[in-house]
Write an enzyme that holds these catalytic residues in place. Structure first.
Site, PDB file in Angstrom:
ATOM      1  N   HIS A   1      -6.163  -1.126  -6.692  1.00  0.00           N
ATOM      2  CA  HIS A   1      -5.469  -2.284  -6.119  1.00  0.00           C
ATOM      3  C   HIS A   1      -4.878  -1.989  -4.746  1.00  0.00           C
ATOM      4  CE1 HIS A   1      -1.214  -1.611  -8.101  1.00  0.00           C
ATOM      5  NE2 HIS A   1      -1.662  -0.531  -7.541  1.00  0.00           N
ATOM      6  N   GLU A   2      -4.712  -3.066  -3.976  1.00  0.00           N
ATOM      7  CA  GLU A   2      -4.313  -3.031  -2.561  1.00  0.00           C
ATOM      8  C   GLU A   2      -5.348  -2.313  -1.696  1.00  0.00           C
ATOM      9  OE1 GLU A   2      -2.108  -5.041  -2.142  1.00  0.00           O
ATOM     10  OE2 GLU A   2      -1.257  -5.079  -4.141  1.00  0.00           O
ATOM     11  N   GLY A   3      -6.608  -2.346  -2.116  1.00  0.00           N
ATOM     12  CA  GLY A   3      -7.685  -1.783  -1.303  1.00  0.00           C
ATOM     13  C   GLY A   3      -8.182  -0.458  -1.849  1.00  0.00           C
TER      14      GLY A   3
ATOM     15  N   ARG B   1       0.825  -1.213   0.000  1.00  0.00           N
ATOM     16  CA  ARG B   1       0.000   0.000   0.000  1.00  0.00           C
ATOM     17  C   ARG B   1       0.857   1.259   0.000  1.00  0.00           C
ATOM     18  NH1 ARG B   1      -4.748  -2.241   4.149  1.00  0.00           N
ATOM     19  NH2 ARG B   1      -5.961  -3.241   2.486  1.00  0.00           N
TER      20      ARG B   1
ATOM     21  N   GLN C   1      -9.975   1.683   2.400  1.00  0.00           N
ATOM     22  CA  GLN C   1      -9.013   2.457   3.199  1.00  0.00           C
ATOM     23  C   GLN C   1      -9.730   3.425   4.135  1.00  0.00           C
ATOM     24  OE1 GLN C   1      -5.963   1.501   2.999  1.00  0.00           O
ATOM     25  NE2 GLN C   1      -6.210   0.249   1.161  1.00  0.00           N
TER      26      GLN C   1
END
Length: 600
Positions: free
Chosen positions: A441-443, A298, A448
């Protein structure tokens, strides 16, 4: 500005004046280094970025990897660049000397990576995922796993991936179905499918090490029943030689809007007898273990967003200086020469917005990197815990704020180019397409935002949130002593007060049991919170710029004046929006919850 990747003046200012990375040279881990060795590593990274990564960025975008006869084929320039990265030691710049690394402070190591991202994010993705996976194994794996898998990854012989997502579940990891069956020899056999696996198959390395989330028999439902497994593409024998192909099959490639140089794959585990895997860490605690890699990824996403925005800004700045078009508003004679675009007020506004976003985003990412080192090496346990808590608090912001605002910088770079910006004659359209993925991507922003609002601001009774607010207040106090910064300090104080009031109201709503309503606007909270944090970092930059103008800095007067103007812009144009957002948050507005499904 070599290859228009970054402004070297800004990089030096941020590392050495704003964040004072040289303070870490007193730590035992970095005592071999000096400013000269740090700068040598940065210069090497910029050279590799400019000469090996940037030249084929357009090629891999136009000739993305192909799925042919069950294997991936791609441009040969990708492997050549990654071989250079490995041979120079930049592959693992932040790692220990004995692991082939340069043992650089985190902020410097991340900037070495960042310049590669700005030059060619598709090619750099293979290396970035590999080091993140290796770091995960070094923290969570057994000694055998570290030696057999992580060390060859650090050396660039093996590459790595993270395998989380399944087609039916998306970001809802608690619903994954991939299963792991225990074997008498202590290994496991995995069965299932994963999707959107970046770098999931290629022939760039001797092996690919997949970090896979799966369920053991009888595991609890939801996220509490997830375990983490190491699954190599090619089995590794006890003598470290490569064995037979594991039961991991490439099911196909996914073709994306951007990031086309990185293979995005669908992988099937266990089409035959099951893919051999090794449990990493404890059973049913795989998601917590995987978060070590996810959080690192992230932060990497945030830095990648910054660097794509940054290179777009530099391209737009050069174009605005060189392109002659139109005349000043008051000029009535059509026979007078046309002027450079940068002479027009609206162009300057767009360039200033880009500067505010990308240089503010860079300050944010580097602040996170400073806390990475503090949490490991600071003198006292309290300092280490504080740095760890602050980093954890701001990780959702570091990931998401640049993913929104540096993407907007890319959009503005296209606008500065006018019609040309929308064509492939100029690279700014590719920067936008590549950067668009970073919001997902990655949340996503929504994930978040919920993480920040539901968890991070309340951790340890709100200790780290209160510490951050205290640091912002201290900077405001310092800025009030400088006449040029009084207005900016006042605007930041108003925005901070508004976000604190909104936080109190939402936390009260949560304690009353109205969590869904309280979190309905978590993305708005994330955005406003991020604006306050970046406003704080801009005020700090302005304070350092004023010191620089007084003879205490190393950059030119024009550079420092530009920093002060960018701070003023951010305070006037960006922080004002926090006040209106905070009003919505304090009202705990539920409009989005109230509309019924059949009313759309």
């Amino acid at each position: 500005m070599q290859q228009k990747i970054i402004n070297p003046q800004d990089l030096a200012f941020q590392l050495y004046e704003l964040h004072n990375v040289e303070q870490f040279l007193s730590f035992d881990r970095y005592c071999d280094h000096s400013r000269e060795t740090l700068q040598s590593a940065l210069d090497l990274a910029l050279k590799v970025a400019a000469e090996e990564f940037a030249p084929h960025a357009r090629l891999v975008d136009e000739n993305e990897p192909r799925f042919e006869n069950g294997r991936v084929t791609m441009r040969p320039e990708v492997r050549k660049a990654l071989d250079v990265l490995r041979d120079t030691g930049l592959m693992a710049a932040g790692q220990d000397y004995e692991l082939g690394g340069m043992q650089l402070p985190a902020a410097v190591a991340q900037m070495c990576v960042g310049m590669l991202k700005g030059a060619n994010v598709g090619t750099q993705g293979y290396a970035g995922l590999t080091i993140a996976a290796a770091n995960l194994i070094m923290v969570q794996g057994s000694q055998e796993q570290k030696a057999r898998f992580a060390e060859p990854m650090m050396a660039g012989r093996f590459f790595g991936t993270m395998c989380l997502t399944e087609s039916h579940a998306g970001s809802s990891l608690g619903d994954l179905r991939t299963r792991a069956e225990p074997q008498v020899d202590g290994t496991y056999r995995l069965f299932g499918s994963k999707i959107y696996i970046s770098g999931g198959d290629h022939e760039l390395s001797e092996n690919i090490i997949h970090m896979v989330l799966a369920r053991l028999p009888g595991a609890p439902l939801g996220v509490k029943g997830i375990s983490l497994f190491l699954v190599p593409k090619i089995l590794v024998n006890e003598d470290d030689s490569l064995g037979e192909r594991n039961d991991v099959a490439l099911a196909g490639l996914i073709h994306k809007m951007g990031y086309r140089g990185t293979t995005s794959t669908m992988l099937n585990f266990g089409e035959k007898d099951g893919a051999v895997g090794y449990l990493v860490g404890e059973a049913d605690k795989g998601l917590a273990a995987m978060f070590h890699m996810m959080n690192e990824a992230r932060i990497g996403v945030g830095l990648g967003s910054v660097m794509l925005g940054y290179t777009g800004y530099l391209h737009a700045l050069e174009y605005a200086r060189e392109r002659h078009q139109g005349r000043p508003v008051g000029e009535k004679n059509p026979g007078t020469p046309q002027v450079p675009l940068i002479r027009h007020g609206d162009i300057r506004r767009m360039l200033l917005a880009q500067k505010a976003y990308v240089e503010g985003g860079l300050a944010l990412c580097l602040q996170g990197a400073m806390w990475v080192d503090e949490k490991k090496f600071a003198a006292s346990e309290d300092q280490r815990n504080l740095a760890a808590g602050l980093l954890d608090l701001l990780t959702p912001v570091i990931k998401s704020w640049p993913s929104r605002y540096c993407l907007e910088a890319n959009s503005l770079a296209i606008q500065v180019h006018g019609g040309y910006g929308y064509t492939r004659e100029y690279p700014v359209e590719q920067f936008y397409r590549d950067n668009r993925l970073n919001a997902i991507h990655e949340g996503t922003h929504g994930i978040q935002g919920i993480d920040l609002l539901n968890r991070k601001v309340s951790v340890a009774g709100g200790r780290f949130y209160q510490e951050l607010m205290g640091r912002i207040e201290a900077t405001i106090g310092d800025a009030r002593q400088e006449s040029r910064l009084v207005e900016s300090a006042g605007r930041l104080e108003q925005a901070m007060k508004a976000i604190k009031e909104a936080t109190d109201v939402i936390n009260h709503e949560k304690t009353e049991g109205n969590k869904e309503k309280a979190l309905a606007n978590a993305t708005l909270y994330l955005d406003a919170f991020g604006q306050v944090v970046v406003g704080w970092l801009w005020l700090r930059q302005a304070l350092k710029a004023i010191a620089g103008l007084a003879g205490k800095g190393e950059q030119t007067p024009a550079f420092y004046q530009g920093k002060i103007k960018a701070c003023e812009y951010f305070a006037r144009y960006e922080l004002s929006g926090v006040l209106s957002t905070a009003e919505l948050l304090k009202a705990v507005d539920s409009t989005a919850l109230e509309i019924l499904e059949d009313q759309f």
